[in-house]
Design an enzyme around this catalytic site. Structure first.
Site, mmCIF file in Angstrom:
data_model
loop_
_atom_site.group_PDB
_atom_site.id
_atom_site.type_symbol
_atom_site.label_atom_id
_atom_site.label_comp_id
_atom_site.label_asym_id
_atom_site.label_seq_id
_atom_site.Cartn_x
_atom_site.Cartn_y
_atom_site.Cartn_z
ATOM 1 N N ASN A 190 -12.203 -5.403 -1.733
ATOM 2 C CA ASN A 190 -11.000 -4.990 -2.657
ATOM 3 C C ASN A 190 -10.690 -3.448 -2.690
ATOM 4 O OD1 ASN A 190 -9.300 -5.224 -5.251
ATOM 5 N ND2 ASN A 190 -10.386 -7.259 -5.742
ATOM 6 N N ASN B 61 -9.788 -3.267 -12.363
ATOM 7 C CA ASN B 61 -8.802 -3.147 -13.537
ATOM 8 C C ASN B 61 -9.217 -4.262 -14.675
ATOM 9 O OD1 ASN B 61 -7.605 -0.937 -12.059
ATOM 10 N ND2 ASN B 61 -6.588 -2.572 -10.849
ATOM 11 N N THR B 62 -10.103 -5.038 -14.646
ATOM 12 C CA THR B 62 -10.387 -5.873 -15.698
ATOM 13 C C THR B 62 -11.695 -5.447 -16.157
ATOM 14 O OG1 THR B 62 -9.168 -7.617 -15.018
ATOM 15 C CG2 THR B 62 -10.739 -8.170 -16.417
ATOM 16 N N SER C 292 -12.108 -6.780 -8.812
ATOM 17 C CA SER C 292 -10.723 -5.594 -9.290
ATOM 18 C C SER C 292 -11.615 -5.033 -10.004
ATOM 19 C CB SER C 292 -9.718 -6.645 -10.069
ATOM 20 O OG SER C 292 -8.957 -5.692 -10.864
ATOM 21 N N LYS D 44 -14.678 -12.840 -3.205
ATOM 22 C CA LYS D 44 -14.096 -11.258 -2.931
ATOM 23 C C LYS D 44 -14.833 -10.080 -3.606
ATOM 24 C CE LYS D 44 -9.966 -8.726 -2.282
ATOM 25 N NZ LYS D 44 -8.275 -8.780 -2.645
ATOM 26 N N PHE E 4 -4.404 -7.746 -13.507
ATOM 27 C CA PHE E 4 -3.890 -9.187 -13.242
ATOM 28 C C PHE E 4 -2.585 -9.711 -14.089
ATOM 29 C CE2 PHE E 4 -8.917 -10.114 -12.519
ATOM 30 C CZ PHE E 4 -8.871 -9.561 -11.158
HETATM 31 C C1 LIG Z 1 -0.638 -3.259 -6.096
HETATM 32 C C2 LIG Z 1 -1.866 -4.018 -5.954
HETATM 33 C C3 LIG Z 1 -2.169 -5.113 -6.604
HETATM 34 C C4 LIG Z 1 -3.299 -5.855 -6.288
HETATM 35 N N1 LIG Z 1 -3.830 -6.930 -6.870
HETATM 36 C C5 LIG Z 1 -5.054 -7.618 -6.601
HETATM 37 C C6 LIG Z 1 -5.106 -8.731 -7.161
HETATM 38 O O1 LIG Z 1 -4.515 -9.125 -8.307
HETATM 39 N N2 LIG Z 1 -6.424 -9.642 -6.611
HETATM 40 C C7 LIG Z 1 -7.017 -8.983 -5.682
HETATM 41 O O2 LIG Z 1 -8.006 -9.771 -5.287
HETATM 42 N N3 LIG Z 1 -6.830 -8.185 -5.081
HETATM 43 C C8 LIG Z 1 -5.850 -7.258 -5.512
HETATM 44 N N4 LIG Z 1 -5.410 -6.399 -4.859
HETATM 45 C C9 LIG Z 1 -6.082 -5.680 -3.671
HETATM 46 C C10 LIG Z 1 -5.784 -6.131 -2.136
HETATM 47 O O3 LIG Z 1 -5.624 -7.451 -2.315
HETATM 48 C C11 LIG Z 1 -6.626 -5.720 -1.027
HETATM 49 O O4 LIG Z 1 -8.003 -5.847 -1.206
HETATM 50 C C12 LIG Z 1 -6.649 -3.905 -1.151
HETATM 51 O O5 LIG Z 1 -5.366 -3.442 -1.447
HETATM 52 C C13 LIG Z 1 -7.169 -3.538 -0.109
HETATM 53 O O6 LIG Z 1 -6.203 -3.755 1.162
HETATM 54 P P1 LIG Z 1 -5.056 -2.745 1.817
HETATM 55 O O7 LIG Z 1 -5.601 -1.449 1.878
HETATM 56 O O8 LIG Z 1 -4.552 -3.753 3.036
HETATM 57 O O9 LIG Z 1 -4.191 -2.825 0.610
HETATM 58 C C14 LIG Z 1 -4.108 -5.135 -4.940
HETATM 59 C C15 LIG Z 1 -3.895 -4.273 -4.230
HETATM 60 C C16 LIG Z 1 -2.661 -3.707 -4.824
HETATM 61 C C17 LIG Z 1 -2.303 -2.402 -3.799
#
Ligand SMILES: Cc1cc2nc3c(=O)[nH]c(=O)nc-3n(C[C@H](O)[C@H](O)[C@H](O)COP(=O)(O)O)c2cc1C
Length: 355
Positions: free
Chosen positions: A241, A181-182, A179, A212, A119
């Site tokens: 996520n 990562n927190t 997430s 989410k 974040f």
């Molecule tokens: C580099 C990166 C940063 C992300 N940051 C967030 C975030 O700040 N908040 C969030 O809810 N999801 C975050 N996500 C998750 C995405 O919104 C999504 O839920 C997840 O990547 C699965 O979708 P995808 O397979 O299409 O990437 C992040 C994903 C990636 C790859």
């Protein structure tokens, strides 16, 4: 053609490419005639793709997932890149730097990403200023998370503060408790922690509120969250996520990269499973936004017919390039026409209903 460009871009560290591509897109989108031209060529224009959900009109079902434009620096870009809407954030009540770099990695053999961004963002207040100055061309949702330094016991006030700032300026609000990562964030998915957070956010804003969730929760926890969302009158659920699971990866040396969430095809199966379970539990009472490993129009169609009214993607956009959203929308249009559906909403859940 994007294949060649991608090979070149993939020679550069991923976070630097992100900054570079973002700067180019912002430059392009700043020129209004180019932006409008792109939107006409790449954006969803067939009315069959449009739907009105929780009072918001979405021109097409595929949106940019949270995390790509954390601070709303590119609010003008996403419609021009063919998306039907964008989810900005995650923003937190207080600005924070995120985790130390490197924190974003490509798992090319899996067409996946591993991230532990944590974040990094300028704070909800800075985003509110940007949103207030902006005239949205497509719906703009905002995803809010907990500030890392805020103790779990004060999470409610942290989410409330962000809601107060960005709620009035967003098409919808997403409470992110998923997430990896927190530290401790995903524990907030437990219903006893989630209830006061969602109640506070709902009390603070008239914007539609969604939650989410992570792909790594048990089916019974999933059912509890779905029931809570219905009980509290949430607008919907965003699922899912990134995953902390490393199962089935082809890429070698992933363990050495350290902690983080995996996105892209490795999360697709569970994201689809979660969607099916949620739809069977809540049906049309909540709007389900499916995200996780969507790469092709077939994937998109599978999610729509399994019950998703909206879709999102992040990793598919990285690997698919600038025409990715258009390809998905075009493919969905064909399938709607081939299936004899008069509108997108007629197709939502159609496979689930057939059993
Ligand atoms: C580099 C990166 C940063 C992300 N940051 C967030 C975030 O700040 N908040 C969030 O809810 N999801 C975050 N996500 C998750 C995405 O919104 C999504 O839920 C997840 O990547 C699965 O979708 P995808 O397979 O299409 O990437 C992040 C994903 C990636 C790859």
């Amino acid at each position: 053609m994007y294949g060649v460009l991608r090979r070149l871009l993939f020679l550069i560290p991923p976070e630097r490419v992100h900054t570079l591509v973002f700067a180019v897109l912002r430059g392009v989108a700043a020129v209004a005639p180019i932006r409008r031209g792109l939107r006409t060529r790449l954006g969803p224009t067939d009315p069959v793709l449009a739907s009105t959900l929780f009072g918001v009109r979405f021109p097409g079902p595929l949106g940019l997932a949270a995390g790509f434009d954390k601070d709303g620096m590119g609010l003008d870009i996403w419609g021009a890149m063919g998306f039907g809407y964008a989810e900005i954030g995650t923003v937190t009540a207080h600005a924070q730097p995120g985790n130390p770099s490197p924190r974003l990695f490509r798992l090319a053999a899996d067409r996946a990403l591993l991230n532990r961004m944590g974040f990094n963002n300028h704070g909800a207040g800075a985003l509110a200023i940007r949103l207030a100055r902006h005239r949205p061309e497509v719906p703009i949702g905002v995803n809010i998370g907990k500030t890392k330094t805020t103790p779990a016991a004060d999470a409610v006030e942290d989410y409330r503060a962000s809601t107060r700032l960005v709620g009035p300026l967003s098409s919808y609000l997403v409470v992110n408790v998923s997430s990896p990562n927190t530290p401790g964030l995903r524990d907030l998915q437990a219903v006893e922690s989630l209830r006061p957070i969602l109640s506070a956010v709902l009390a603070e804003t008239s914007a539609p509120v969604l939650v989410k969730i992570a792909p790594d929760i048990s089916d019974s926890d999933l059912d509890d969250i779905a029931d809570l969302a219905v009980e509290l009158g949430l607008a919907g659920i965003v699922a899912t996520n990134t995953t902390v699971s490393r199962a089935g990866l082809i890429t070698t040396g992933v363990e050495e990269l350290g902690a983080g969430g995996i996105s892209g095809p490795p999360v697709a199966r569970r994201a689809a499973e979660v969607l099916r379970r949620l739809y069977s539990r809540v049906g049309d009472r909540l709007v389900l936004i499916s995200v996780g490993g969507i790469e092709t129009a077939d994937d998109a169609w599978e999610r729509i017919t399994a019950g998703a009214s909206l879709l999102q993607g992040y990793t598919g956009f990285i690997y698919g390039g600038g025409l990715w959203a258009k390809h998905i929308h075009d493919g969905v249009v064909h399938r709607l026409h081939d299936g004899g559906f008069a509108s997108l909403s007629d197709a939502v859940g159609s496979a689930a209903r057939q059993g």
